[in-house]
Scaffold this motif. Structure first.
Motif: not given
Length: 131
Positions: A28-32
């Motif tokens: 999704n848009a999560a970092p990493g």
């Protein structure tokens, strides 16, 4: 009554299922990133433990835009490289295809037995090296 051998006559050369463990994927848009190959490798090792198929993790197939990627290989057979595989949806298909591949004389899985994940995820089919 005797048990049937898993392969007719003599056992064929060992089949190796290699799983890229360095493929990275955004969630999704999560970092990493996550590395989907590591849990896929663990699941396949468990499922194929008694099959005679060697399951191993490898560093990179250079198909980074198609995580997760696997390869089926055996001496004298065509090599199959398949991408876009997931732990959630494709473990059964990978296991089925690996078992069929191991029993083929040439490494070509018959189209009617090719799992949909392999049909849509085909990266390459490489001929065996010259003898």
């Amino acid at each position: 009554m005797t048990d049937l051998a898993p392969f007719p006559a003599a056992a064929p050369p060992a089949t190796t299922l290699s799983v890229c463990v360095t493929c990275r994927q955004r969630v999704n848009a999560a970092p990493g990133y996550v590395e989907p190959g590591r849990p896929l490798l663990a699941a396949l090792e468990q499922r194929l433990a008694d099959s005679g198929i060697v399951v191993r993790g490898v560093q990179c197939f250079a198909v980074c835009n198609r995580p997760c990627t696997i390869a089926l290989q055996a001496p004298g057979k065509w090599n199959q490289i398949i991408g876009d595989l997931t732990l959630a949806g494709d473990v059964d298909a990978i296991v089925d295809a690996a078992l069929i591949y191991a029993r083929t004389p040439d490494g070509i899985i018959p189209w009617a037995q090719t799992p949909m994940a392999f049909r849509r995820g085909g990266v390459a089919r490489l001929p065996p090296p010259p003898a």
